[in-house]
Design a protein around this motif. Sequence first.
Motif, PDB file in Angstrom:
ATOM      1  N   THR A 113      99.666 -30.324  77.205  1.00  0.00           N
ATOM      2  CA  THR A 113      98.309 -29.790  77.329  1.00  0.00           C
ATOM      3  C   THR A 113      98.154 -28.536  76.473  1.00  0.00           C
ATOM      4  OG1 THR A 113      98.117 -30.679  79.571  1.00  0.00           O
ATOM      5  CG2 THR A 113      96.574 -28.927  78.956  1.00  0.00           C
ATOM      6  N   ALA A 114      99.157 -27.669  76.489  1.00  0.00           N
ATOM      7  CA  ALA A 114      99.106 -26.455  75.673  1.00  0.00           C
ATOM      8  C   ALA A 114      99.009 -26.798  74.188  1.00  0.00           C
ATOM      9  CB  ALA A 114     100.337 -25.593  75.935  1.00  0.00           C
ATOM     10  N   GLU A 115      99.729 -27.821  73.760  1.00  0.00           N
ATOM     11  CA  GLU A 115      99.672 -28.242  72.354  1.00  0.00           C
ATOM     12  C   GLU A 115      98.318 -28.854  72.012  1.00  0.00           C
ATOM     13  OE1 GLU A 115     104.414 -29.285  71.741  1.00  0.00           O
ATOM     14  OE2 GLU A 115     103.050 -30.884  72.358  1.00  0.00           O
ATOM     15  N   ALA A 116      97.814 -29.691  72.906  1.00  0.00           N
ATOM     16  CA  ALA A 116      96.573 -30.409  72.635  1.00  0.00           C
ATOM     17  C   ALA A 116      95.332 -29.528  72.729  1.00  0.00           C
ATOM     18  CB  ALA A 116      96.429 -31.583  73.607  1.00  0.00           C
ATOM     19  N   ALA A 133     103.971 -23.243  72.842  1.00  0.00           N
ATOM     20  CA  ALA A 133     103.525 -24.200  73.854  1.00  0.00           C
ATOM     21  C   ALA A 133     104.359 -24.075  75.127  1.00  0.00           C
ATOM     22  CB  ALA A 133     103.579 -25.623  73.310  1.00  0.00           C
ATOM     23  N   SER A 134     105.658 -23.890  74.969  1.00  0.00           N
ATOM     24  CA  SER A 134     106.540 -23.730  76.121  1.00  0.00           C
ATOM     25  C   SER A 134     106.218 -22.451  76.877  1.00  0.00           C
ATOM     26  CB  SER A 134     107.995 -23.729  75.656  1.00  0.00           C
ATOM     27  OG  SER A 134     108.880 -23.712  76.740  1.00  0.00           O
ATOM     28  N   LEU A 135     105.982 -21.366  76.154  1.00  0.00           N
ATOM     29  CA  LEU A 135     105.622 -20.089  76.771  1.00  0.00           C
ATOM     30  C   LEU A 135     104.324 -20.221  77.566  1.00  0.00           C
ATOM     31  CD1 LEU A 135     106.276 -17.030  76.982  1.00  0.00           C
ATOM     32  CD2 LEU A 135     104.874 -16.730  74.935  1.00  0.00           C
ATOM     33  N   THR A 136     103.336 -20.871  76.984  1.00  0.00           N
ATOM     34  CA  THR A 136     102.068 -21.087  77.673  1.00  0.00           C
ATOM     35  C   THR A 136     102.269 -21.927  78.925  1.00  0.00           C
ATOM     36  OG1 THR A 136     100.878 -20.931  75.573  1.00  0.00           O
ATOM     37  CG2 THR A 136      99.713 -22.000  77.398  1.00  0.00           C
ATOM     38  N   ALA A 137     103.098 -22.957  78.830  1.00  0.00           N
ATOM     39  CA  ALA A 137     103.366 -23.813  79.987  1.00  0.00           C
ATOM     40  C   ALA A 137     104.018 -23.021  81.117  1.00  0.00           C
ATOM     41  CB  ALA A 137     104.255 -24.985  79.577  1.00  0.00           C
ATOM     42  N   VAL A 138     104.968 -22.147  80.782  1.00  0.00           N
ATOM     43  CA  VAL A 138     105.619 -21.325  81.807  1.00  0.00           C
ATOM     44  C   VAL A 138     104.586 -20.429  82.495  1.00  0.00           C
ATOM     45  CG1 VAL A 138     107.315 -19.490  82.220  1.00  0.00           C
ATOM     46  CG2 VAL A 138     107.899 -21.403  80.713  1.00  0.00           C
ATOM     47  N   ALA A 139     103.701 -19.817  81.712  1.00  0.00           N
ATOM     48  CA  ALA A 139     102.659 -18.961  82.283  1.00  0.00           C
ATOM     49  C   ALA A 139     101.734 -19.770  83.192  1.00  0.00           C
ATOM     50  CB  ALA A 139     101.865 -18.278  81.174  1.00  0.00           C
ATOM     51  N   TRP A 140     101.350 -20.961  82.767  1.00  0.00           N
ATOM     52  CA  TRP A 140     100.478 -21.803  83.594  1.00  0.00           C
ATOM     53  C   TRP A 140     101.150 -22.191  84.901  1.00  0.00           C
ATOM     54  CZ3 TRP A 140      98.446 -25.582  79.293  1.00  0.00           C
ATOM     55  CH2 TRP A 140      97.418 -24.951  78.564  1.00  0.00           C
ATOM     56  N   ILE A 141     102.435 -22.533  84.825  1.00  0.00           N
ATOM     57  CA  ILE A 141     103.174 -22.880  86.044  1.00  0.00           C
ATOM     58  C   ILE A 141     103.226 -21.665  86.966  1.00  0.00           C
ATOM     59  CG2 ILE A 141     105.484 -23.454  86.929  1.00  0.00           C
ATOM     60  CD1 ILE A 141     105.723 -25.294  84.377  1.00  0.00           C
ATOM     61  N   GLY A 142     103.422 -20.503  86.388  1.00  0.00           N
ATOM     62  CA  GLY A 142     103.497 -19.278  87.171  1.00  0.00           C
ATOM     63  C   GLY A 142     102.202 -18.905  87.861  1.00  0.00           C
ATOM     64  N   ARG A 143     101.086 -19.280  87.289  1.00  0.00           N
ATOM     65  CA  ARG A 143      99.804 -18.962  87.946  1.00  0.00           C
ATOM     66  C   ARG A 143      99.293 -20.129  88.790  1.00  0.00           C
ATOM     67  NH1 ARG A 143      95.285 -18.805  83.090  1.00  0.00           N
ATOM     68  NH2 ARG A 143      94.977 -21.044  83.044  1.00  0.00           N
ATOM     69  N   GLY A 144     100.051 -21.230  88.840  1.00  0.00           N
ATOM     70  CA  GLY A 144      99.719 -22.337  89.728  1.00  0.00           C
ATOM     71  C   GLY A 144      98.851 -23.418  89.135  1.00  0.00           C
ATOM     72  N   ALA A 145      98.601 -23.369  87.834  1.00  0.00           N
ATOM     73  CA  ALA A 145      97.777 -24.403  87.198  1.00  0.00           C
ATOM     74  C   ALA A 145      98.530 -25.734  87.081  1.00  0.00           C
ATOM     75  CB  ALA A 145      97.323 -23.941  85.814  1.00  0.00           C
ATOM     76  N   ASP A 180     105.690 -30.740  86.514  1.00  0.00           N
ATOM     77  CA  ASP A 180     104.758 -31.158  85.475  1.00  0.00           C
ATOM     78  C   ASP A 180     104.905 -30.331  84.198  1.00  0.00           C
ATOM     79  OD1 ASP A 180     103.661 -33.066  87.227  1.00  0.00           O
ATOM     80  OD2 ASP A 180     102.323 -31.556  88.085  1.00  0.00           O
ATOM     81  N   TYR A 181     106.088 -29.749  83.997  1.00  0.00           N
ATOM     82  CA  TYR A 181     106.324 -28.898  82.825  1.00  0.00           C
ATOM     83  C   TYR A 181     105.985 -29.626  81.525  1.00  0.00           C
ATOM     84  CZ  TYR A 181     108.829 -26.542  79.089  1.00  0.00           C
ATOM     85  OH  TYR A 181     109.148 -25.956  77.899  1.00  0.00           O
ATOM     86  N   ALA A 182     106.462 -30.859  81.364  1.00  0.00           N
ATOM     87  CA  ALA A 182     106.212 -31.611  80.119  1.00  0.00           C
ATOM     88  C   ALA A 182     104.711 -31.814  79.908  1.00  0.00           C
ATOM     89  CB  ALA A 182     106.942 -32.948  80.140  1.00  0.00           C
ATOM     90  N   LEU A 197      97.281 -15.643  75.524  1.00  0.00           N
ATOM     91  CA  LEU A 197      98.199 -15.136  76.534  1.00  0.00           C
ATOM     92  C   LEU A 197      97.995 -13.661  76.836  1.00  0.00           C
ATOM     93  CD1 LEU A 197     101.485 -17.015  75.577  1.00  0.00           C
ATOM     94  CD2 LEU A 197     100.001 -17.435  77.540  1.00  0.00           C
ATOM     95  N   MET A 198      97.748 -12.855  75.812  1.00  0.00           N
ATOM     96  CA  MET A 198      97.564 -11.423  76.046  1.00  0.00           C
ATOM     97  C   MET A 198      96.250 -11.149  76.784  1.00  0.00           C
ATOM     98  SD  MET A 198     100.358 -10.133  75.168  1.00  0.00           S
ATOM     99  CE  MET A 198      99.898  -8.423  75.409  1.00  0.00           C
ATOM    100  N   GLY A 199      95.333 -12.087  76.743  1.00  0.00           N
ATOM    101  CA  GLY A 199      94.093 -11.962  77.494  1.00  0.00           C
ATOM    102  C   GLY A 199      94.207 -12.470  78.921  1.00  0.00           C
ATOM    103  N   MET A 200      95.348 -13.038  79.255  1.00  0.00           N
ATOM    104  CA  MET A 200      95.577 -13.592  80.585  1.00  0.00           C
ATOM    105  C   MET A 200      95.916 -12.461  81.567  1.00  0.00           C
ATOM    106  SD  MET A 200      98.538 -16.346  81.728  1.00  0.00           S
ATOM    107  CE  MET A 200      97.817 -17.724  80.830  1.00  0.00           C
ATOM    108  N   PRO A 201      95.118 -12.322  82.626  1.00  0.00           N
ATOM    109  CA  PRO A 201      95.470 -11.311  83.623  1.00  0.00           C
ATOM    110  C   PRO A 201      96.851 -11.608  84.219  1.00  0.00           C
ATOM    111  CG  PRO A 201      93.266 -12.171  84.013  1.00  0.00           C
ATOM    112  CD  PRO A 201      93.907 -13.041  82.960  1.00  0.00           C
ATOM    113  N   HIS A 202      97.635 -10.580  84.394  1.00  0.00           N
ATOM    114  CA  HIS A 202      98.944 -10.698  85.052  1.00  0.00           C
ATOM    115  C   HIS A 202      99.926 -11.579  84.285  1.00  0.00           C
ATOM    116  CE1 HIS A 202      96.737  -8.835  88.301  1.00  0.00           C
ATOM    117  NE2 HIS A 202      95.910  -9.852  88.332  1.00  0.00           N
TER     118      HIS A 202
END
Length: 109
Positions: free
Chosen positions: A63-66, A39-51, A56-58, A76-81
Amino acid sequence: MLAISLRKIVHIIYLAREGSVGEGEAHAFIDALNSDEQASLTAVAWIGRGAFDADDYAEAVATAEAEATTPTADYLMGMPHLAENLENGLEELGLDPTGEEEDFLRQGS
């Protein structure tokens, strides 16, 4: 703050950069993470792409958990960039992985 170590994120960044060569290893590595790390890894990726904003990390983690409906590695591997998103996310969070990158390259995975 993060539920995943910078070293693990650096490892995933390098595997993601290898493209199809590192894809199987990246899937296995992400699958082996516990749910908090995923969930933390997904959150970092989302922050990095501007979502999400860094502030709003928490919320991004919650959101990643839910909303996890597919395996995290597949998502994640399907996520461009992915590598760039993770790097940008760390930067937005004020985290500098330089030392971990140097150790990773010196010692290998």
